[in-house]
Design a protein around this motif. Sequence first.
Motif, PDB file in Angstrom:
ATOM      1  N   GLN A 185      15.260 -16.313 -25.753  1.00 27.50           N
ATOM      2  CA  GLN A 185      16.706 -16.334 -26.025  1.00 27.50           C
ATOM      3  C   GLN A 185      17.459 -15.702 -24.853  1.00 27.50           C
ATOM      4  O   GLN A 185      16.943 -14.845 -24.148  1.00 27.50           O
ATOM      5  CB  GLN A 185      17.012 -15.548 -27.316  1.00 27.50           C
ATOM      6  CG  GLN A 185      16.321 -16.093 -28.553  1.00 27.50           C
ATOM      7  CD  GLN A 185      16.831 -17.475 -28.947  1.00 27.50           C
ATOM      8  OE1 GLN A 185      18.008 -17.780 -28.769  1.00 27.50           O
ATOM      9  NE2 GLN A 185      15.936 -18.309 -29.469  1.00 27.50           N
ATOM     10  N   GLN A 186      18.731 -16.206 -24.674  1.00 30.29           N
ATOM     11  CA  GLN A 186      19.570 -15.614 -23.631  1.00 30.29           C
ATOM     12  C   GLN A 186      20.032 -14.214 -24.060  1.00 30.29           C
ATOM     13  O   GLN A 186      20.403 -14.006 -25.212  1.00 30.29           O
ATOM     14  CB  GLN A 186      20.808 -16.482 -23.369  1.00 30.29           C
ATOM     15  CG  GLN A 186      20.510 -17.822 -22.697  1.00 30.29           C
ATOM     16  CD  GLN A 186      21.794 -18.476 -22.196  1.00 30.29           C
ATOM     17  OE1 GLN A 186      22.425 -17.939 -21.304  1.00 30.29           O
ATOM     18  NE2 GLN A 186      22.136 -19.608 -22.791  1.00 30.29           N
ATOM     19  N   ASP A 187      19.992 -13.287 -23.099  1.00 29.89           N
ATOM     20  CA  ASP A 187      20.503 -11.938 -23.328  1.00 29.89           C
ATOM     21  C   ASP A 187      21.298 -11.543 -22.081  1.00 29.89           C
ATOM     22  O   ASP A 187      20.791 -10.893 -21.169  1.00 29.89           O
ATOM     23  CB  ASP A 187      19.348 -10.967 -23.578  1.00 29.89           C
ATOM     24  CG  ASP A 187      19.846  -9.610 -24.038  1.00 29.89           C
ATOM     25  OD1 ASP A 187      18.999  -8.799 -24.473  1.00 29.89           O
ATOM     26  OD2 ASP A 187      21.064  -9.347 -23.957  1.00 29.89           O
ATOM     27  N   PRO A 188      22.570 -11.992 -21.989  1.00 30.77           N
ATOM     28  CA  PRO A 188      23.357 -11.786 -20.759  1.00 30.77           C
ATOM     29  C   PRO A 188      23.406 -10.329 -20.317  1.00 30.77           C
ATOM     30  O   PRO A 188      23.308 -10.040 -19.139  1.00 30.77           O
ATOM     31  CB  PRO A 188      24.739 -12.320 -21.141  1.00 30.77           C
ATOM     32  CG  PRO A 188      24.489 -13.288 -22.255  1.00 30.77           C
ATOM     33  CD  PRO A 188      23.339 -12.740 -23.014  1.00 30.77           C
ATOM     34  N   GLN A 189      23.572  -9.419 -21.271  1.00 33.20           N
ATOM     35  CA  GLN A 189      23.696  -8.015 -20.887  1.00 33.20           C
ATOM     36  C   GLN A 189      22.414  -7.495 -20.242  1.00 33.20           C
ATOM     37  O   GLN A 189      22.435  -6.713 -19.303  1.00 33.20           O
ATOM     38  CB  GLN A 189      24.037  -7.176 -22.127  1.00 33.20           C
ATOM     39  CG  GLN A 189      25.408  -7.474 -22.700  1.00 33.20           C
ATOM     40  CD  GLN A 189      26.519  -7.334 -21.661  1.00 33.20           C
ATOM     41  OE1 GLN A 189      26.531  -6.388 -20.885  1.00 33.20           O
ATOM     42  NE2 GLN A 189      27.442  -8.290 -21.635  1.00 33.20           N
ATOM     43  N   GLN A 190      21.279  -7.948 -20.766  1.00 30.70           N
ATOM     44  CA  GLN A 190      20.005  -7.527 -20.166  1.00 30.70           C
ATOM     45  C   GLN A 190      19.877  -8.068 -18.750  1.00 30.70           C
ATOM     46  O   GLN A 190      19.403  -7.384 -17.842  1.00 30.70           O
ATOM     47  CB  GLN A 190      18.826  -7.995 -21.024  1.00 30.70           C
ATOM     48  CG  GLN A 190      17.494  -7.479 -20.504  1.00 30.70           C
ATOM     49  CD  GLN A 190      16.323  -7.971 -21.324  1.00 30.70           C
ATOM     50  OE1 GLN A 190      16.294  -9.131 -21.683  1.00 30.70           O
ATOM     51  NE2 GLN A 190      15.371  -7.104 -21.591  1.00 30.70           N
ATOM     52  N   VAL A 191      20.310  -9.349 -18.525  1.00 29.85           N
ATOM     53  CA  VAL A 191      20.224  -9.945 -17.183  1.00 29.85           C
ATOM     54  C   VAL A 191      21.134  -9.183 -16.223  1.00 29.85           C
ATOM     55  O   VAL A 191      20.761  -8.884 -15.082  1.00 29.85           O
ATOM     56  CB  VAL A 191      20.575 -11.437 -17.242  1.00 29.85           C
ATOM     57  CG1 VAL A 191      20.568 -12.043 -15.837  1.00 29.85           C
ATOM     58  CG2 VAL A 191      19.603 -12.187 -18.140  1.00 29.85           C
ATOM     59  N   LEU A 192      22.372  -8.871 -16.681  1.00 32.84           N
ATOM     60  CA  LEU A 192      23.300  -8.119 -15.817  1.00 32.84           C
ATOM     61  C   LEU A 192      22.703  -6.743 -15.469  1.00 32.84           C
ATOM     62  O   LEU A 192      22.840  -6.275 -14.339  1.00 32.84           O
ATOM     63  CB  LEU A 192      24.646  -7.948 -16.525  1.00 32.84           C
ATOM     64  CG  LEU A 192      25.471  -9.242 -16.708  1.00 32.84           C
ATOM     65  CD1 LEU A 192      26.671  -8.976 -17.609  1.00 32.84           C
ATOM     66  CD2 LEU A 192      25.936  -9.795 -15.360  1.00 32.84           C
ATOM     67  N   GLN A 193      22.065  -6.113 -16.455  1.00 31.04           N
ATOM     68  CA  GLN A 193      21.424  -4.827 -16.204  1.00 31.04           C
ATOM     69  C   GLN A 193      20.321  -4.964 -15.157  1.00 31.04           C
ATOM     70  O   GLN A 193      20.139  -4.104 -14.301  1.00 31.04           O
ATOM     71  CB  GLN A 193      20.851  -4.268 -17.509  1.00 31.04           C
ATOM     72  CG  GLN A 193      20.087  -2.954 -17.351  1.00 31.04           C
ATOM     73  CD  GLN A 193      20.944  -1.807 -16.854  1.00 31.04           C
ATOM     74  OE1 GLN A 193      22.159  -1.836 -17.043  1.00 31.04           O
ATOM     75  NE2 GLN A 193      20.351  -0.839 -16.208  1.00 31.04           N
TER      76      GLN A 193
END
Length: 881
Positions: free
Chosen positions: A103-111
């Motif tokens: 699943q996409q987790d934008p906040q984790q990718v930005l982190q």
Amino acid sequence: MKPRESTADALRPTGIPVIGEVRWGTHFCYFYETKQDLVDTLTQFFKAGLENNECCLWVVSPPLTVTEAKQALGQVVPDLDRHIAKRALEIHAHNAWYLHHGQQDPQQVLQRWREKLNQALMSGYAGLRASGDTGWTKKDDWMVFREYEKELDEQIADHQMIILCTYPLKSSPGDQIFDVARVHQMAMARRHGHWEIIETPELKQAKAEIKKLNEQLEQNVQERTRELAAANEALKREIIERQEAELQARILIDAIPQQIWSGPADGTLDYCNDRWRSYTGLKLEELQGEGWQTMLHPKDRERVLKAWQEAAVNGTPYEQEERHRRADGAYRWFLARGVPLRNSEGRIVRWYGTNTDIEDRKRAEEKLKESEAYLAEGQRLSKTGSFGWNVSSGEILWSDETFRIFECDQAIKPTLKLVLERTHPEDTPRVRHLIDRAEVEGADFEIEHRLLTPSGFVKHLHVVAHADKDRSGNLEFVGAVMDITERKRMEEALRESELRLREILELLPAAVYVVDMNGLIQRYNPMAAELWGRHPRLGDPAERYCGSLRLFKPDGTLVPHEESLMAAILRTGAPVRNQEVIMERPDGSRVIVMVNLTPLRNPKGEQVGAINCFLDVSDRRRAEEALRQTQARLIRVARSTTAGELTASIAHEVNQPLGAIVTNADACLHWLAGKAPDLKEAREALERIIREGNRASAVIARIRSLLTTGKLTKTEFALDELIGEIVALTELEAHQGRVSMRTRLAPNLPRITADRVQLQQVLLNLVMNSFDALNEATGRPHQIIIESRMEPPGAITVTVQDTGIGIDPQRLQEVFEPFHTTKPEGLGLGLSISRSIVEAHGGHLQARANDGPGVQFSFTLPIRGEASREGNPVAWGNDIR
């Protein structure tokens, strides 16, 4: 993320000719038609980054694979493997970077982008250059991904990052292209080999504003030139005023309680205040120029001068911790700072600086580092980590040892989710319940649970935590995590050992019991209860040393329990081996027991009690006594047999002195019958009669001693004398058998203490056996050699060697067995009895074939005449060996 420094002027080459150079913080996109277009563009893009000391990250998705990307980049970057090895380049698949559990987790990718940038800057790279392909996104993913692109664009604006997003034209609908162009600073596309640039309205507007500002700047420069001419005059007046102000400032600076200095643009020194001069004990002219360098600590000099030269050349602020020599020769730590003063044109015109004494702070820091090092080493050795948990923010901090216990990379941020993931599935509900309760109740907690590591290894943890409040009043916990896996294993092994020990004690055919240092019984097995005739109460003071039973020495003396063998080992710690004691049971019956005591010690070697293993040897003692009586009877039979065999020799020896007595008596009568009696000759004849009578008496005494029955009587005598007696006793036998008897006696042999009669019997038996062996031997000289010699330590060996028929070497040991004989008329008891006699004296008897014909028998005896014993603290029992 760490904000970029001076990004306005930091242009970075993109490697893409149509773009050229861009600033840090650029976020642009590229629409491509073919996979080859994508590869050609991105390999040049990353090549430029690697050549300019940038950390590069490439996220690929179909149709391009990680392997293909690496191969393509390897064709344009010859030393690609070196870049990968030092983490200057990473290539990831899209599902490993953009997705978490599918699943996409934008906040984790930005982190992750932020973490990669921080890692790059900490590793010394200029910044982060990255590209991610979006070919993997579906229509349902696009809305989430578009919002992620917006946040990414805002996030990198002020940081040392360049991100190029790539989109396949074939799978990008028109509305998506429009969205992409809006969330990027610029978009470029390559169609049919031609480049096209799409700029956002904001970028076009910015360019127009820049052009307008340039025109306005030109006008302002012209106006400013006219103003400067008018200001020159005012500046001259101002210089005079400043010189006066500078004089006042110097007076003020000398009054400041800090070392202050200044110097021209070349980095030398031309001024320092009184405080610095008084500290160094040097005059201003001694410190000017490069003279100040003499006060630097020799170990700091190279580092400090290099840093100062770099600051002076680059015009950057200077800050170093360095040691300065005081006037008395001592060195103290200072924080030296220097900043350049620039003119309106940006050129450095002067340097100003301060030296701040930080000696006390350095000492505190050293103590803190030492304390932290001790703490870290202590945690490592004890396998105990520490943690902090702020409940309101959810932030968790781990020590290095905690990371090691959980087997996590320290780059991973610890979370409650991670803790639960690593917890053993069977313990997870219990741990989750504890966490939920701690958040609600805010009370201290403690728990033991299992940890399941990524390698499948199970650890046992003991966790304790203390609840507290931070400065804001928020709940937080401070605790420790102990790896008790080894302790759990030891406990399990101890339980298994206890079980096995219990089973062994239950089945052991010997009686065993254990006492503590107070003599109180802690454990016993069924055999002990059977031998005692009762079951004592564990730990009862009335049962101290098994006090309800009476103990006696082998001689029947009553032994108080305070003087018992058990009391002795608790007092001295010395083990007791094979000691006999008589034990009277509650029913009045008595048994003889053989006691073996061993001290019980803890892992530190401290005695904590004792173990007694005892056996009922009553039947054995009765059997041994019966055997001893039988042996005594057999010895008497053997003596009689030997005496019968020696009858002829004895008669001859007695007849000789009797005949001499008769002859001397006749001679005496003859000397007295004359007219003039010869009294002198008569006296000499009477003296010979007395001498021969004593000789006959000695012969009779030896025969009597051989046939006498009695208890073991030990006296002190010389073995050489005993050997001489046997030689004299068998002299006639040797003469009749034409046997040559010789002795080889060692000089100065010490006397021994033993039963003279029994040893005489042993030696006589060996000599008579040699006569028998020589009677059957033909064609060789008949010889018997009796030899004595010292044997270290403290023993004497006597050997009887003959040249008789000998014994088969394979059957040498059989000759000592009872009733084994090679003589038709023999009983087979002589050698068996002889060995028993020698061993009863603490020695040993053995046989060995000669190198030539015949055999030799040797017996060895201790000089003291008894077996050497180990020193026991209490040795009043019979020592059974």
